[in-house]
Design an enzyme around this catalytic site. Structure first.
Site, mmCIF file in Angstrom:
data_model
loop_
_atom_site.group_PDB
_atom_site.id
_atom_site.type_symbol
_atom_site.label_atom_id
_atom_site.label_comp_id
_atom_site.label_asym_id
_atom_site.label_seq_id
_atom_site.Cartn_x
_atom_site.Cartn_y
_atom_site.Cartn_z
ATOM 1 N N ASN A 48 14.444 -11.726 16.897
ATOM 2 C CA ASN A 48 14.452 -12.170 18.291
ATOM 3 C C ASN A 48 13.853 -13.563 18.428
ATOM 4 O O ASN A 48 13.508 -13.996 19.516
ATOM 5 C CB ASN A 48 13.648 -11.207 19.160
ATOM 6 C CG ASN A 48 14.214 -9.803 19.124
ATOM 7 O OD1 ASN A 48 15.424 -9.628 19.138
ATOM 8 N ND2 ASN A 48 13.348 -8.808 19.056
ATOM 9 N N HIS A 134 14.353 -0.985 28.530
ATOM 10 C CA HIS A 134 13.608 -0.868 27.276
ATOM 11 C C HIS A 134 12.718 0.381 27.251
ATOM 12 O O HIS A 134 12.208 0.816 28.287
ATOM 13 C CB HIS A 134 12.724 -2.113 27.146
ATOM 14 C CG HIS A 134 12.089 -2.292 25.815
ATOM 15 N ND1 HIS A 134 10.789 -1.936 25.567
ATOM 16 C CD2 HIS A 134 12.582 -2.793 24.651
ATOM 17 C CE1 HIS A 134 10.494 -2.227 24.301
ATOM 18 N NE2 HIS A 134 11.563 -2.749 23.737
ATOM 19 N N GLU A 173 15.643 -4.975 33.281
ATOM 20 C CA GLU A 173 15.514 -6.089 32.350
ATOM 21 C C GLU A 173 16.335 -7.256 32.879
ATOM 22 O O GLU A 173 17.294 -7.051 33.633
ATOM 23 C CB GLU A 173 16.031 -5.698 30.956
ATOM 24 C CG GLU A 173 15.154 -4.694 30.247
ATOM 25 C CD GLU A 173 15.582 -4.451 28.801
ATOM 26 O OE1 GLU A 173 15.990 -5.411 28.119
ATOM 27 O OE2 GLU A 173 15.519 -3.308 28.358
ATOM 28 N N SER A 177 18.280 -5.696 26.131
ATOM 29 C CA SER A 177 17.961 -5.942 24.726
ATOM 30 C C SER A 177 18.978 -5.363 23.756
ATOM 31 O O SER A 177 19.096 -5.855 22.640
ATOM 32 C CB SER A 177 16.560 -5.438 24.399
ATOM 33 O OG SER A 177 16.366 -4.145 24.899
ATOM 34 N N ASP A 202 11.732 -7.420 33.810
ATOM 35 C CA ASP A 202 11.248 -7.624 32.442
ATOM 36 C C ASP A 202 12.200 -8.626 31.788
ATOM 37 O O ASP A 202 13.328 -8.285 31.460
ATOM 38 C CB ASP A 202 11.241 -6.275 31.712
ATOM 39 C CG ASP A 202 10.912 -6.403 30.219
ATOM 40 O OD1 ASP A 202 11.010 -7.513 29.668
ATOM 41 O OD2 ASP A 202 10.573 -5.369 29.609
ATOM 42 N N HIS A 205 13.946 -11.079 27.024
ATOM 43 C CA HIS A 205 14.999 -11.765 26.267
ATOM 44 C C HIS A 205 15.591 -12.959 27.009
ATOM 45 O O HIS A 205 16.488 -13.612 26.497
ATOM 46 C CB HIS A 205 16.105 -10.783 25.889
ATOM 47 C CG HIS A 205 15.620 -9.687 25.009
ATOM 48 N ND1 HIS A 205 15.473 -9.832 23.653
ATOM 49 C CD2 HIS A 205 15.186 -8.433 25.305
ATOM 50 C CE1 HIS A 205 14.993 -8.715 23.146
ATOM 51 N NE2 HIS A 205 14.810 -7.854 24.124
ATOM 52 N N LYS A 237 9.388 -13.208 21.457
ATOM 53 C CA LYS A 237 10.799 -13.506 21.256
ATOM 54 C C LYS A 237 10.993 -15.032 21.225
ATOM 55 O O LYS A 237 10.571 -15.652 20.274
ATOM 56 C CB LYS A 237 11.623 -12.774 22.305
ATOM 57 C CG LYS A 237 11.800 -11.307 21.850
ATOM 58 C CD LYS A 237 11.419 -10.254 22.800
ATOM 59 C CE LYS A 237 11.382 -8.895 22.105
ATOM 60 N NZ LYS A 237 10.929 -7.822 22.943
HETATM 61 C C1 LIG Z 1 10.359 -6.514 23.059
HETATM 62 C C2 LIG Z 1 10.394 -5.955 24.415
HETATM 63 C C3 LIG Z 1 9.271 -5.389 25.011
HETATM 64 C C4 LIG Z 1 8.019 -5.135 24.228
HETATM 65 O O1 LIG Z 1 7.350 -6.291 23.955
HETATM 66 P P1 LIG Z 1 6.362 -6.353 22.702
HETATM 67 O O2 LIG Z 1 5.563 -7.559 22.931
HETATM 68 O O3 LIG Z 1 7.241 -6.432 21.499
HETATM 69 O O4 LIG Z 1 5.554 -5.096 22.734
HETATM 70 C C5 LIG Z 1 9.337 -5.011 26.334
HETATM 71 N N1 LIG Z 1 10.475 -5.136 27.030
HETATM 72 C C6 LIG Z 1 11.600 -5.637 26.482
HETATM 73 C C7 LIG Z 1 12.834 -5.738 27.296
HETATM 74 C C8 LIG Z 1 11.596 -6.044 25.155
HETATM 75 O O5 LIG Z 1 12.698 -6.506 24.586
#
Ligand SMILES: *Cc1c(COP(=O)(O)O)cnc(C)c1O
Length: 389
Positions: A48, A134, A173, A177, A202, A205, A237
């Site tokens: 990522n 997620h 999101e 993801s 969230d 990405h 990421k």
């Molecule tokens: C990677 C991810 C997380 C978790 O984040 P980390 O810092 O890896 O714990 C949360 N939400 C989404 C959409 C993600 O892709």
């Protein structure tokens, strides 16, 4: 073995029989897009690290400088003595970048999502989640005492039918993801306002990758002027470090600082990591060149895959899933690609819905044209060998 309270062996065996057993692979070395596992070199199409920031010299040396001034760790949780000027400076830089009132930091995105959902919602509340959210979001919603309703992926009409006035939080999101497509942010925002509920995005990405100055999915979609009630994104990421933040109104952040057990009872991120992440936040705002390189890699992959007849999903982002369906076939295809020097993860249930196993290919700014072309050539040959009805 003595019978105990937990049936570990049978759970593992069942996973094995379903082709769902997971194991970790240990990289001995990472050099840009290449990595060494068990003495063999692979091109990594599963990370990522969309802009190659994890190897960026500016960010690496900021981490070293942070280490020199602050030491290895924060030494305590944020309400004890773990909150430093390095953390505050990063929070302020993010607030300015994204035009939000206040920001707080977490050691992981998983923890940040637990913190928000568990501290905001009580038994009388509902959390409405996109079905493809997620695991960290779904987990918080289903384990916590609030009600959870899941709406069909990106389906605003279905969400509208499930909503009740002023009862909770809508969560989505920004860029999904596992599918790489984007949420209808303006629609989510409108539904939240009409129904007097809050909404949370969230953007793990999207941040750094999309929108002017890498401000993320909201900026990309032109919804940036009015922020969601809760904005969350991660540093692991596109920003190349690790950790996460939650942003919103000052009152929200003050509330979480007081009531989030995930925040209060956890050692704060090392200040050196905050220094490195601050360098990443500054760098990413003007990283138009790597963003363009990433888009070029995505275009090249999609055009090539289309010409070769591979079944793409409608994603314009760095996440390019190839839907296989059957878990065992997805594994066989991933193994075959690995034998040819390309590291691509197969995603299987429960990470994706049943019957939707896939290869999750991620492109980055650091991949060159030859790498993308060679991967496509191998993929089309192995696809015809490994995937069938
Ligand atoms: C990677 C991810 C997380 C978790 O984040 P980390 O810092 O890896 O714990 C949360 N939400 C989404 C959409 C993600 O892709």
């Amino acid at each position: 073995m003595v019978d105990g309270p937990f049936s570990l062996a049978s759970a593992l065996q069942a996973r094995q029989e379903q082709g769902l057993l997971r194991a970790r692979n240990c990289s001995a070395q990472v050099i840009g897009t290449r990595m060494v596992v068990d003495g063999r070199e692979y091109i990594n199409f599963s990370s990522n690290d969309y802009l190659g920031a994890s190897q960026n010299p500016l960010i690496r040396s900021a981490w070293q400088a942070g280490l020199a001034s602050w030491g290895a760790g924060s030494g305590a949780s944020p309400l004890v003595t773990g909150y430093t000027a390095a953390h505050r400076e990063l929070e302020e830089a993010i607030a300015e970048w994204l035009n939000v009132e206040a920001v707080m930091l977490f050691s992981s995105g998983f923890a940040a999502n637990q913190a928000v959902i568990k501290s905001l919602l009580a038994a009388e509340h509902t959390v409405w989640q996109d079905r493809l959210n997620h695991a960290s979001l779904q987990e918080a919603g289903s384990q916590h005492c609030c009600r959870m309703r899941r709406f069909r992926h990106n389906d605003l009409a279905h969400l509208a039918a499930l909503l009740a006035p002023a009862q909770g939080l809508i969560v989505s999101e920004g860029v999904f993801s596992m599918d790489g497509d984007q949420a209808p942010c303006a629609g989510l925002q409108a539904l939240a306002r009409q129904s007097k509920n809050w909404w949370m995005l969230d953007d793990a990405h999207g941040l750094g990758v999309h929108g002017t100055n890498g401000r993320g999915t909201l900026a990309y979609q032109g919804v940036g002027s009015e922020q969601p009630d809760v904005l969350m994104a991660t540093f692991g990421k596109a920003l190349g470090t690790a950790g996460a933040f939650v942003a919103g109104r000052r009152e929200l952040i003050d509330y979480l600082v007081n009531f989030s057990r995930d925040y209060v009872y956890s050692t704060h991120m090392p200040p050196a990591q905050a220094v490195a992440t601050l360098a990443a936040v500054r760098w990413v705002q003007s990283a138009d060149e790597p963003r363009a390189q990433l888009q070029a890699a995505v275009r090249r992959f999609r055009q090539g895959a289309h010409a070769l007849g591979l079944p793409l999903l409608p994603s314009e982002t760095a996440i390019q899933p190839l839907l296989v369906g059957d878990s065992l076939q997805a594994m066989t295809l991933a193994d075959a690609m690995r034998a040819r020097g390309f590291w691509i993860s197969a995603m299987r249930p429960p990470t994706v819905p049943k019957g939707e196993a896939r290869l999750r290919i991620t492109l980055t700014a650091a991949h060159d044209e030859q790498q993308v072309d060679a991967m496509l050539q191998a993929l089309v040959q192995e696809w015809s060998r490994c995937v069938h009805d």
